[in-house]
Design an enzyme around this catalytic site. Structure first.
Site, PDB file in Angstrom:
ATOM      1  N   ALA A 162       0.831  -1.210   0.000  1.00  0.00           N
ATOM      2  CA  ALA A 162       0.000   0.000   0.000  1.00  0.00           C
ATOM      3  C   ALA A 162       0.866   1.260   0.000  1.00  0.00           C
ATOM      4  O   ALA A 162       0.502   2.287   0.560  1.00  0.00           O
ATOM      5  CB  ALA A 162      -0.914   0.000   1.222  1.00  0.00           C
ATOM      6  N   GLY A 188       2.073   2.727  -2.849  1.00  0.00           N
ATOM      7  CA  GLY A 188       1.969   3.477  -4.106  1.00  0.00           C
ATOM      8  C   GLY A 188       1.263   4.810  -3.929  1.00  0.00           C
ATOM      9  O   GLY A 188       0.574   5.047  -2.946  1.00  0.00           O
ATOM     10  N   ARG A 227      -3.781   8.723  -9.999  1.00  0.00           N
ATOM     11  CA  ARG A 227      -4.960   8.846 -10.858  1.00  0.00           C
ATOM     12  C   ARG A 227      -6.256   9.080 -10.080  1.00  0.00           C
ATOM     13  O   ARG A 227      -7.284   9.401 -10.655  1.00  0.00           O
ATOM     14  CB  ARG A 227      -5.104   7.599 -11.749  1.00  0.00           C
ATOM     15  CG  ARG A 227      -4.208   7.660 -12.982  1.00  0.00           C
ATOM     16  CD  ARG A 227      -4.287   6.397 -13.800  1.00  0.00           C
ATOM     17  NE  ARG A 227      -3.544   5.299 -13.180  1.00  0.00           N
ATOM     18  CZ  ARG A 227      -3.637   4.024 -13.556  1.00  0.00           C
ATOM     19  NH1 ARG A 227      -4.461   3.682 -14.522  1.00  0.00           N
ATOM     20  NH2 ARG A 227      -2.917   3.092 -12.942  1.00  0.00           N
ATOM     21  N   LYS A 261      -5.141   6.922  -1.719  1.00  0.00           N
ATOM     22  CA  LYS A 261      -6.039   6.031  -2.470  1.00  0.00           C
ATOM     23  C   LYS A 261      -6.622   4.921  -1.613  1.00  0.00           C
ATOM     24  O   LYS A 261      -7.834   4.668  -1.647  1.00  0.00           O
ATOM     25  CB  LYS A 261      -5.293   5.417  -3.660  1.00  0.00           C
ATOM     26  CG  LYS A 261      -6.099   4.341  -4.376  1.00  0.00           C
ATOM     27  CD  LYS A 261      -5.522   3.974  -5.713  1.00  0.00           C
ATOM     28  CE  LYS A 261      -4.431   2.949  -5.592  1.00  0.00           C
ATOM     29  NZ  LYS A 261      -3.994   2.479  -6.927  1.00  0.00           N
ATOM     30  N   LYS A 280     -34.058  14.957  18.187  1.00  0.00           N
ATOM     31  CA  LYS A 280     -32.632  14.976  18.508  1.00  0.00           C
ATOM     32  C   LYS A 280     -32.465  14.736  19.990  1.00  0.00           C
ATOM     33  O   LYS A 280     -33.151  15.389  20.787  1.00  0.00           O
ATOM     34  CB  LYS A 280     -32.023  16.323  18.133  1.00  0.00           C
ATOM     35  CG  LYS A 280     -30.523  16.382  18.294  1.00  0.00           C
ATOM     36  CD  LYS A 280     -30.029  17.714  18.829  1.00  0.00           C
ATOM     37  CE  LYS A 280     -30.333  17.851  20.298  1.00  0.00           C
ATOM     38  NZ  LYS A 280     -29.780  19.069  20.895  1.00  0.00           N
ATOM     39  N   ASN A 321     -48.804  11.416  24.108  1.00  0.00           N
ATOM     40  CA  ASN A 321     -49.205  11.767  22.744  1.00  0.00           C
ATOM     41  C   ASN A 321     -48.900  13.234  22.503  1.00  0.00           C
ATOM     42  O   ASN A 321     -49.354  14.095  23.254  1.00  0.00           O
ATOM     43  CB  ASN A 321     -50.700  11.485  22.567  1.00  0.00           C
ATOM     44  CG  ASN A 321     -51.106  11.566  21.098  1.00  0.00           C
ATOM     45  OD1 ASN A 321     -50.821  12.567  20.427  1.00  0.00           O
ATOM     46  ND2 ASN A 321     -51.751  10.531  20.605  1.00  0.00           N
TER      47      ASN A 321
END
Ligand code: UD1
Ligand code: CA
Length: 494
Positions: free
Chosen positions: A13, A15, A19, A26, A362, A388
């Site tokens: 890993a 590299g 691109r 990456k 929340k 309710n």
């Protein structure tokens, strides 16, 4: 030979991944909710590798931090090895070996951090085939229609693997070969260590090629074998964001298939996105347009969707969630949510409770069987069992400086269009009159009325709106005889 495991896995890993055109390394780009490197680490761990080494260089600190963090989530921790300035996959593996015991024997598997669909099962099969054949090297290969710029597998007249030639170094004739090097291998540890020392940088790219080990091992009398994979996705790597999307889609297809085979109905896998860590119980139905993200877990016999996004949520058995968004929310068994509900972190909906249309919650607990059915904001509230909350209720939790809590007691009833100004407590079995702005506590059994009392002013329209159609309507109404009940009217109006 069922229990053959790699003695070590080295994941490359280091590299640059130019691109990707990204500031994020990456291998840290995710698919299915997990960075590419995480998939590789998981496969190595699940294959039972005694030790795993990740070789890094580009953006090393960020990648190292991820490796350390993710190590806690796989069975066996991974070690980090830094690659030096010498380039090439061969050098990367050499650096990886230096992080392993110098006297390591057995099978060393090499994989890549940007190949996310490679399964633990395939790593196991590779290791087994390698050990059974007493090979020095076994390379995973595929036969492709378009072999692109992959390294080519050169076989001798008897069909034995002779060597790998890199595309850039290959002749016209070699480029016509359709069997390619996936970049995944099993090596005999001693052979790998010995032959890497003999690899040079004498090639088109001036790099130390790992692929050169094959020919060196063969020349030294070792067996070089190929393990041909027909599931081409498994060896597919990510080089750019187009491939990231393609592999992400294929991973999702595989994830959906796994859940369907385990008894989950997914009406439209094409529009359903499920991260790899999500769990779903049997006989749950997932409707189109649903995204189940992160560590979300869904119980059995639930209905999720259409158009639901849940991130790190927990949904109980038999719950129904439709057209909703939730993050770090808990939805109890048999509860119903939606349509158009927004559950922010800390929302806990009890069993058989309800969060209805245009409701935002929340940091709010809604007790068993309690209902918040329409047009409400509830923040920092405890809405207890059986309560309710009427349409249009707002819990005003923020006074501009701090947040405060609101309690609505058991089986209490908050009339429509009320504001509960925190901190405030409504006792068990209490009522709030519709349209109230509640600023003081209401005791159990009390009715709280917190609004102006209604006055009807006789003749106001005549006085202030004379000559309007409103005044005319009022006059016409005054002329009408007062309605008298007709006998048997119920039968007349059938
Ligand atoms: C390599 C193989 C090629 C094979 C292809 C499969 C070599 C010489 N060639 O080609 O035969 O078909 O993979 O994808 O091995 N890496 C490092 N350090 C380095 C160079 C690479 O860690 O110095 C890592 C990269 O991060 C990547 C992997 O090794 O994960 C492959 O590197 P890449 O440059 O893509 O290899 P290729 O030259 O494409
Ligand atoms: Ca590559």
């Amino acid at each position: 030979m069922n229990d053959v495991r790699p003695d070590a896995v080295i994941i490359l890993a280091a590299g640059e991944g130019t691109r990707m055109k990204s500031t994020l390394p990456k291998v840290l780009h995710p698919i299915g909710g997990t960075p590419l490197l995480g998939h590789a680490m998981r496969a190595a761990s699940a294959a039972g590798a005694a030790q795993t080494v990740v070789v890094i260089r580009h953006q090393r600190d960020r990648v190292a931090a991820f490796v350390e963090d993710f190590s806690a989530r796989v069975e066996r921790a991974c070690t980090i090895a830094d690659q030096d300035e010498v380039k090439g996959t061969g050098r990367a593996v050499e650096c990886g070996l230096s992080a392993l015991p110098a006297d390591l024997t057995g099978t060393v598997v090499v994989t890549m951090g940007d190949v996310p669909l490679l399964s633990a099962e395939t790593l196991g099969d590779l290791t087994r085939a390698h050990v059974e054949a007493s090979a020095a090297v076994t390379v995973v290969t595929s036969v492709l229609d378009d072999a692109k710029s992959y390294g080519r597998i050169v076989r001798d007249a008897d069909g034995n693997v002779e060597r790998i030639v890199e595309f850039k170094d290959a002749t016209e004739h070699e480029r016509a070969i359709t069997e390619i090097n996936s970049g995944i291998y099993a090596f005999d540890a001693a052979v790998l260590r010995r032959e890497l020392a003999n690899v040079t940088t004498d090639n088109a790219q001036g790099e130390k090629y790992l692929t050169d080990v094959l020919q060196l091992a063969r020349t030294a009398g070792g067996r070089v074998a190929a393990h041909v994979l027909t599931d081409l996705w498994q060896t597919e790597g990510v080089n750019d964001r187009v491939q990231l999307a393609e592999l992400g889609k294929e991973l999702n297809r595989r994830t959906c298939e796994r859940h369907m085979r385990a008894g989950v109905t997914i009406v439209d896998p094409d529009t359903t996105w499920i991260d790899v860590d999500v769990s779903i119980g049997q006989d749950t139905t997932v409707l189109p347009g649903t995204q189940l993200v992160g560590a979300t877990s869904i119980g059995a016999e639930a209905v999720i969707g259409p158009d639901v996004t849940l991130t790190d949520c927990e949904v109980g058995d038999g719950a129904e969630v439709r057209r909703a968004e939730g993050t770090l929310a808990v939805i109890g068994a048999g509860a119903t949510v939606g349509p158009f509900s927004y559950m922010r972190p800390g929302t806990v909906l009890g069993a058989k409770g309800k969060i209805g249309g245009f409701v935002e919650t929340k940091n709010t607990t809604i007790g068993e069987g309690a209902k918040v059915p329409h047009l409400t904001y509830a923040g920092d509230a405890d809405i207890r069992a059986g309560a309710n909350i009427g349409a249009g209720t707002i819990v005003a939790n923020y006074d501009g400086v701090g947040k405060h809590r609101t309690v609505v007691g058991r089986h209490s009833f908050v009339g429509s269009n009320s504001v509960l100004v925190a901190p405030v407590e409504i006792g068990d079995g209490a009522y709030v009159a519709a349209g109230s702005a509640v600023i003081d506590d209401i005791g159990p059994g009390q009715l709280g009325v917190a609004r102006g009392r209604q006055r009807n002013i006789e003749g106001w329209v005549d006085l202030r709106r004379a000559g309007t159609s409103t005044a005319a309507a009022a006059h016409a109404a005054a002329q009408l005889p007062s309605p008298e009940p007709t006998p048997d009217s119920s039968e007349d109006t059938q």
